[in-house]
Design a protein around this motif. Structure first.
Motif, PDB file in Angstrom:
ATOM      1  N   UNK A 328     -47.276 -24.932  -9.034  1.00 50.58           N
ATOM      2  CA  UNK A 328     -47.496 -26.488  -9.244  1.00 50.58           C
ATOM      3  C   UNK A 328     -46.198 -27.069  -8.004  1.00 50.58           C
ATOM      4  N   UNK A 329     -46.361 -27.314  -7.132  1.00 51.14           N
ATOM      5  CA  UNK A 329     -44.968 -28.382  -6.818  1.00 51.14           C
ATOM      6  C   UNK A 329     -44.262 -28.497  -7.898  1.00 51.14           C
ATOM      7  N   UNK A 330     -43.440 -27.860  -7.851  1.00 50.38           N
ATOM      8  CA  UNK A 330     -42.252 -27.177  -8.367  1.00 50.38           C
ATOM      9  C   UNK A 330     -41.505 -28.534  -7.888  1.00 50.38           C
ATOM     10  N   UNK A 331     -40.979 -28.996  -7.355  1.00 47.52           N
ATOM     11  CA  UNK A 331     -39.887 -29.379  -6.823  1.00 47.52           C
ATOM     12  C   UNK A 331     -40.261 -31.035  -8.509  1.00 47.52           C
ATOM     13  N   UNK A 332     -41.787 -31.304  -7.959  1.00 49.21           N
ATOM     14  CA  UNK A 332     -41.858 -32.661  -9.132  1.00 49.21           C
ATOM     15  C   UNK A 332     -41.928 -32.131  -9.918  1.00 49.21           C
ATOM     16  N   UNK A 333     -41.972 -31.127 -10.538  1.00 53.62           N
ATOM     17  CA  UNK A 333     -41.226 -30.656 -12.035  1.00 53.62           C
ATOM     18  C   UNK A 333     -40.313 -30.903 -12.038  1.00 53.62           C
ATOM     19  N   UNK A 334     -39.730 -30.285 -11.344  1.00 49.61           N
ATOM     20  CA  UNK A 334     -38.106 -30.202 -11.471  1.00 49.61           C
ATOM     21  C   UNK A 334     -37.115 -31.696 -11.889  1.00 49.61           C
ATOM     22  N   UNK A 335     -38.261 -32.444 -10.894  1.00 53.39           N
ATOM     23  CA  UNK A 335     -37.402 -33.944 -11.262  1.00 53.39           C
ATOM     24  C   UNK A 335     -38.178 -34.981 -12.659  1.00 53.39           C
ATOM     25  N   UNK A 336     -39.228 -33.793 -13.207  1.00 51.43           N
ATOM     26  CA  UNK A 336     -39.536 -34.315 -14.137  1.00 51.43           C
ATOM     27  C   UNK A 336     -38.651 -33.803 -15.361  1.00 51.43           C
ATOM     28  N   UNK A 337     -38.604 -32.161 -15.157  1.00 49.06           N
ATOM     29  CA  UNK A 337     -37.314 -32.343 -16.142  1.00 49.06           C
ATOM     30  C   UNK A 337     -36.239 -33.009 -16.269  1.00 49.06           C
ATOM     31  N   UNK A 338     -35.691 -33.107 -15.652  1.00 49.37           N
ATOM     32  CA  UNK A 338     -34.763 -33.789 -15.013  1.00 49.37           C
ATOM     33  C   UNK A 338     -34.276 -34.789 -15.764  1.00 49.37           C
ATOM     34  N   UNK A 339     -35.711 -36.073 -15.821  1.00 45.26           N
ATOM     35  CA  UNK A 339     -35.830 -36.928 -16.530  1.00 45.26           C
ATOM     36  C   UNK A 339     -35.850 -37.173 -17.995  1.00 45.26           C
ATOM     37  N   UNK A 340     -36.400 -35.775 -18.242  1.00 42.44           N
ATOM     38  CA  UNK A 340     -36.281 -35.203 -20.228  1.00 42.44           C
ATOM     39  C   UNK A 340     -35.642 -35.278 -20.057  1.00 42.44           C
ATOM     40  N   UNK A 341     -34.647 -34.904 -20.262  1.00 41.59           N
ATOM     41  CA  UNK A 341     -33.428 -34.347 -20.581  1.00 41.59           C
ATOM     42  C   UNK A 341     -32.336 -35.554 -20.098  1.00 41.59           C
ATOM     43  N   UNK A 342     -32.474 -36.171 -19.353  1.00 44.04           N
ATOM     44  CA  UNK A 342     -31.370 -37.275 -19.472  1.00 44.04           C
ATOM     45  C   UNK A 342     -31.388 -38.140 -20.292  1.00 44.04           C
ATOM     46  N   UNK A 343     -33.122 -38.627 -20.201  1.00 48.83           N
ATOM     47  CA  UNK A 343     -33.856 -39.890 -21.421  1.00 48.83           C
ATOM     48  C   UNK A 343     -33.087 -39.032 -22.812  1.00 48.83           C
ATOM     49  N   UNK A 344     -33.871 -38.071 -23.131  1.00 51.06           N
ATOM     50  CA  UNK A 344     -33.203 -36.810 -24.629  1.00 51.06           C
ATOM     51  C   UNK A 344     -31.830 -37.498 -24.655  1.00 51.06           C
ATOM     52  N   UNK A 345     -31.247 -37.744 -24.446  1.00 51.92           N
ATOM     53  CA  UNK A 345     -29.437 -37.071 -23.839  1.00 51.92           C
ATOM     54  C   UNK A 345     -28.923 -39.196 -24.385  1.00 51.92           C
ATOM     55  N   UNK A 346     -29.234 -39.794 -23.215  1.00 53.12           N
ATOM     56  CA  UNK A 346     -29.251 -41.472 -23.330  1.00 53.12           C
ATOM     57  C   UNK A 346     -29.725 -41.838 -24.779  1.00 53.12           C
ATOM     58  N   UNK A 347     -30.935 -41.487 -24.897  1.00 54.61           N
ATOM     59  CA  UNK A 347     -31.532 -42.155 -25.906  1.00 54.61           C
ATOM     60  C   UNK A 347     -30.762 -41.928 -27.306  1.00 54.61           C
ATOM     61  N   UNK A 348     -30.165 -41.038 -27.499  1.00 55.17           N
ATOM     62  CA  UNK A 348     -28.989 -40.675 -28.484  1.00 55.17           C
ATOM     63  C   UNK A 348     -27.770 -40.811 -28.891  1.00 55.17           C
ATOM     64  N   UNK A 349     -26.859 -42.116 -28.038  1.00 58.27           N
ATOM     65  CA  UNK A 349     -25.939 -42.793 -27.718  1.00 58.27           C
ATOM     66  C   UNK A 349     -26.486 -43.918 -28.363  1.00 58.27           C
ATOM     67  N   UNK A 350     -25.061 -44.467 -29.030  1.00 61.02           N
ATOM     68  CA  UNK A 350     -24.813 -45.940 -29.232  1.00 61.02           C
ATOM     69  C   UNK A 350     -24.771 -46.958 -28.518  1.00 61.02           C
ATOM     70  N   UNK A 351     -23.677 -46.149 -27.999  1.00 64.71           N
ATOM     71  CA  UNK A 351     -23.118 -46.753 -26.525  1.00 64.71           C
ATOM     72  C   UNK A 351     -23.196 -46.120 -25.202  1.00 64.71           C
ATOM     73  N   UNK A 352     -22.874 -46.625 -23.811  1.00 66.20           N
ATOM     74  CA  UNK A 352     -22.968 -45.400 -22.627  1.00 66.20           C
ATOM     75  C   UNK A 352     -21.441 -45.040 -22.999  1.00 66.20           C
ATOM     76  N   UNK A 353     -21.433 -43.250 -22.524  1.00 65.61           N
ATOM     77  CA  UNK A 353     -20.534 -42.741 -21.775  1.00 65.61           C
ATOM     78  C   UNK A 353     -20.650 -41.211 -20.890  1.00 65.61           C
ATOM     79  N   UNK A 354     -19.478 -41.547 -21.053  1.00 70.04           N
ATOM     80  CA  UNK A 354     -19.755 -40.289 -20.141  1.00 70.04           C
ATOM     81  C   UNK A 354     -19.471 -38.996 -20.426  1.00 70.04           C
ATOM     82  N   UNK A 355     -21.043 -38.162 -20.001  1.00 68.83           N
ATOM     83  CA  UNK A 355     -21.389 -37.158 -20.218  1.00 68.83           C
ATOM     84  C   UNK A 355     -21.280 -36.102 -19.246  1.00 68.83           C
TER      85      UNK A 355
END
Length: 373
Positions: A328-355
């Motif tokens: 169901x609504x695969x494109x929207x699921x994919x957008x939610x997935x991309x946000x989730x992974x980015x949020x997990x990565x960025x939230x583990x940083x102490x300062x902005x970095x290239x990744x």
């Protein structure tokens, strides 16, 4: 001497209560590689046995063999804390230990390979020494126990041997898994995901899903780090999800780090480990997207658009008859997935970095937003 760099300072600070320096006459271990250790290996490891190979990646194994042939020196003599071996021996016949130091960062945990007198790996242990990593190990223990309770019908996972404290460290000991690393999605993966989803399934509006809450919490926690590009990107993506997911969707458990190197295939069944990030209430295609996309990004092939990921996920779901709700609504699921992974990565940083992952996923988010106009 060991060089003093970011990794080495991390090594000294993080291992002082597990490993101690030792004169060569009494040393039982050495740091490998010598300049910036990533592993603590037994002194007897002149050649890698099968157990030690499970700790090192293929390229690390090749480098180890090359260094031995060239006669390059390893790190200084070390000795595992006797009290640590004594503590672990309360649960298993532990005669020797090898340690992977992991990657420096807020989510870093050490992984211990526990071996018996024949240098046979009998279990793995994860070690957490900070509040954030303790929470991750506690979450993994929760999911391993929950999945063990459902083992007859549920997903295949390691068995918990013990969850114990040692000198302000939390240690999760779990059985080792044998088998081969499955590169491609196949029937065993579909069976695993179906069993995982069957643990608990709810049909919820997107705004009421735990996934939406986790994404929001992750980005709100790191707003001070985000460049304006990401502030705008996140805001637009949330607007699209609210608009497109106005019909309730299935929310199921997700592993959230479902990749080939966290799985073993044995006798036609898939065994999956590393449950630290597992959570309830995610769109059902989340783990499929991760399995397809993350290895591609890490291996650096060029991703021109999201279509190939969506097509691969859709083909897998159709081929093995996963439920209609999964698609169901695969494109929207994919957008939610991309946000989730980015949020997990960025939230583990102490300062902005290239990744590489965050940058690649950010570009895919932009393309998804463009298509949603």
């Amino acid at each position: 001497m060991i060089s003093i760099g970011r990794f080495q300072v991390f090594f000294i600070k993080s291992m002082t209560s597990l490993v101690v320096s030792s004169p060569s006459a009494t040393a039982t271990h050495f740091g490998y590689p010598g300049g910036s250790p990533r592993f603590i290996l037994p002194s007897s490891a002149g050649a890698l046995n099968n157990s030690l190979r499970s700790l090192l990646s293929p390229w690390q194994q090749a480098l180890f063999a090359a260094r031995r042939v060239l006669g390059w020196n390893d790190g200084p003599g070390l000795r595992i804390d006797d009290d640590l071996i004594s503590e672990l021996s309360n649960f298993l016949d532990v005669k020797s230990i090898a340690i992977s130091l992991g990657t420096p960062g807020p989510h870093n945990k050490k992984t211990l390979l526990l071996m018996d007198g024949s240098d046979r790996g009998v279990a793995f242990a994860k070690v957490a020494d900070r509040q954030i990593t303790r929470r991750l190990l506690e979450n993994e223990a929760y999911w391993l126990q929950r999945l063990a309770d459902a083992r007859k019908q549920g997903p295949r996972v390691p068995t918990i041997v013990a969850l114990t404290e040692f000198k302000k460290h939390l240690i999760l000991i779990q059985s080792s898994l044998s088998g081969t690393k499955p590169a491609q999605l196949q029937l065993a993966h579909a069976s695993f995901l179906s069993n995982l989803h069957d643990l608990s399934s709810q049909v919820l509006p997107w705004g009421e899903t735990p996934a939406r809450v986790k994404i929001e919490q992750a980005f709100e926690a790191c707003l001070g780090l985000l460049p304006q590009l990401w502030v705008d990107r996140y805001s637009k993506a949330q607007d699209v999800l609210r608009r497109q997911l106005n019909t309730p969707l299935e929310a199921v458990p997700a592993h959230r780090d479902f990749v080939p190197w966290n799985a073993k295939l044995s006798n036609g069944e898939l065994y999956v480990f590393d449950w630290e990030y597992a959570a309830e209430g995610y769109p059902p295609a989340h783990d499929i997207f991760h399995y397809v996309l993350l290895p591609k990004v890490l291996q650096r092939p060029q991703l021109k658009n999201p279509t190939e990921v969506l097509q691969a996920a859709s083909k897998f779901m159709s081929q093995f008859s996963l439920s209609e709700r999964t698609r169901f609504s695969l494109e929207s699921q994919f957008l939610a997935y991309l946000l989730d992974v980015c949020g997990l990565y960025i939230n583990s940083w102490e300062q902005w970095q290239r990744d590489r992952v965050v940058e690649s996923y950010g570009e895919l988010i932009d393309q998804m937003l463009e298509q949603a106009k």
